[in-house]
Design a protein around this motif. Structure first.
Motif, mmCIF file in Angstrom:
data_model
loop_
_atom_site.group_PDB
_atom_site.id
_atom_site.type_symbol
_atom_site.label_atom_id
_atom_site.label_comp_id
_atom_site.label_asym_id
_atom_site.label_seq_id
_atom_site.Cartn_x
_atom_site.Cartn_y
_atom_site.Cartn_z
ATOM 1 N N MET A 57 0.840 -1.198 0.000
ATOM 2 C CA MET A 57 0.000 0.000 0.000
ATOM 3 C C MET A 57 0.879 1.254 0.000
ATOM 4 S SD MET A 57 -3.044 1.092 -0.195
ATOM 5 C CE MET A 57 -3.977 -0.379 0.114
ATOM 6 N N ARG A 58 1.955 1.227 0.765
ATOM 7 C CA ARG A 58 2.873 2.374 0.789
ATOM 8 C C ARG A 58 3.451 2.613 -0.605
ATOM 9 N NH1 ARG A 58 5.505 1.065 5.007
ATOM 10 N NH2 ARG A 58 7.107 -0.147 3.966
ATOM 11 N N LEU A 59 3.827 1.546 -1.307
ATOM 12 C CA LEU A 59 4.363 1.666 -2.657
ATOM 13 C C LEU A 59 3.324 2.252 -3.608
ATOM 14 C CD1 LEU A 59 6.575 1.122 -4.757
ATOM 15 C CD2 LEU A 59 5.656 -1.196 -4.982
ATOM 16 N N ILE A 60 2.101 1.766 -3.510
ATOM 17 C CA ILE A 60 1.020 2.277 -4.357
ATOM 18 C C ILE A 60 0.830 3.774 -4.120
ATOM 19 C CG2 ILE A 60 -1.488 2.219 -4.709
ATOM 20 C CD1 ILE A 60 -1.286 -0.865 -4.226
ATOM 21 N N PHE A 61 0.799 4.189 -2.860
ATOM 22 C CA PHE A 61 0.612 5.605 -2.550
ATOM 23 C C PHE A 61 1.799 6.443 -3.014
ATOM 24 C CE2 PHE A 61 -3.135 4.494 -0.377
ATOM 25 C CZ PHE A 61 -3.801 5.657 -0.039
ATOM 26 N N GLU A 72 -0.332 2.464 -14.827
ATOM 27 C CA GLU A 72 1.100 2.213 -14.638
ATOM 28 C C GLU A 72 1.354 1.465 -13.327
ATOM 29 O OE1 GLU A 72 3.847 5.628 -15.868
ATOM 30 O OE2 GLU A 72 1.940 6.614 -15.385
ATOM 31 N N ILE A 73 0.680 1.908 -12.294
ATOM 32 C CA ILE A 73 0.852 1.282 -10.978
ATOM 33 C C ILE A 73 0.400 -0.173 -11.029
ATOM 34 C CG2 ILE A 73 0.139 1.330 -8.560
ATOM 35 C CD1 ILE A 73 -0.280 4.415 -8.968
ATOM 36 N N ALA A 74 -0.741 -0.416 -11.653
ATOM 37 C CA ALA A 74 -1.270 -1.774 -11.759
ATOM 38 C C ALA A 74 -0.255 -2.693 -12.444
ATOM 39 C CB ALA A 74 -2.593 -1.771 -12.508
ATOM 40 N N LEU A 90 -1.310 -6.034 -10.384
ATOM 41 C CA LEU A 90 -2.696 -6.089 -9.943
ATOM 42 C C LEU A 90 -3.572 -5.467 -11.028
ATOM 43 C CD1 LEU A 90 -2.335 -4.916 -6.229
ATOM 44 C CD2 LEU A 90 -2.823 -7.238 -7.016
ATOM 45 N N GLU A 91 -4.859 -5.785 -10.990
ATOM 46 C CA GLU A 91 -5.805 -5.190 -11.928
ATOM 47 C C GLU A 91 -5.958 -3.694 -11.630
ATOM 48 O OE1 GLU A 91 -7.496 -6.647 -14.478
ATOM 49 O OE2 GLU A 91 -6.353 -8.486 -14.098
ATOM 50 N N LEU A 92 -6.230 -2.935 -12.662
ATOM 51 C CA LEU A 92 -6.442 -1.497 -12.525
ATOM 52 C C LEU A 92 -7.526 -1.198 -11.497
ATOM 53 C CD1 LEU A 92 -5.965 1.416 -13.564
ATOM 54 C CD2 LEU A 92 -7.669 0.946 -15.306
ATOM 55 N N SER A 93 -8.635 -1.917 -11.579
ATOM 56 C CA SER A 93 -9.738 -1.676 -10.642
ATOM 57 C C SER A 93 -9.332 -2.001 -9.204
ATOM 58 C CB SER A 93 -10.966 -2.482 -11.038
ATOM 59 O OG SER A 93 -10.679 -3.870 -11.031
ATOM 60 N N THR A 94 -8.459 -2.982 -9.039
ATOM 61 C CA THR A 94 -7.999 -3.355 -7.698
ATOM 62 C C THR A 94 -7.208 -2.214 -7.069
ATOM 63 O OG1 THR A 94 -7.908 -5.679 -8.343
ATOM 64 C CG2 THR A 94 -6.657 -5.048 -6.382
ATOM 65 N N ILE A 95 -6.377 -1.563 -7.852
ATOM 66 C CA ILE A 95 -5.592 -0.433 -7.350
ATOM 67 C C ILE A 95 -6.523 0.673 -6.883
ATOM 68 C CG2 ILE A 95 -3.914 1.364 -7.950
ATOM 69 C CD1 ILE A 95 -2.693 -1.419 -7.772
#
Length: 75
Positions: free
Chosen positions: A30-34, A46-48, A53-58
């Protein structure tokens, strides 16, 4: 010029707050995603791809995390 400098200072303070918030996230994924979203300014797609992970999951992860944080502040 004074108005511009004032804006720069405010943005700098806000960026420090954002970084502090993100650094306080215990879950490494989660820290990486943020970090990628709110510091690097990456798109969700890009993050997905980066975290496999799926775009919707992000999108859902970010929304749920922020909702949970808001609920903790306002019991």
């Amino acid at each position: 010029l004074r108005i511009y400098r004032g804006r720069q200072e405010r943005v700098g303070r806000q960026m420090l707050e954002v970084e502090g918030f993100i650094n306080g996230i215990g879950d490494p994924e989660m820290r990486l995603i943020f970090e990628m979203r709110f510091i690097e300014g990456r798109k969700l797609r890009e993050i997905a791809g980066e975290v496999n992970l799926e775009l919707s999951t992000i999108s859902v992860k970010i929304s749920r995390f922020l909702k949970c944080q808001t609920n903790q502040k306002n019991p």
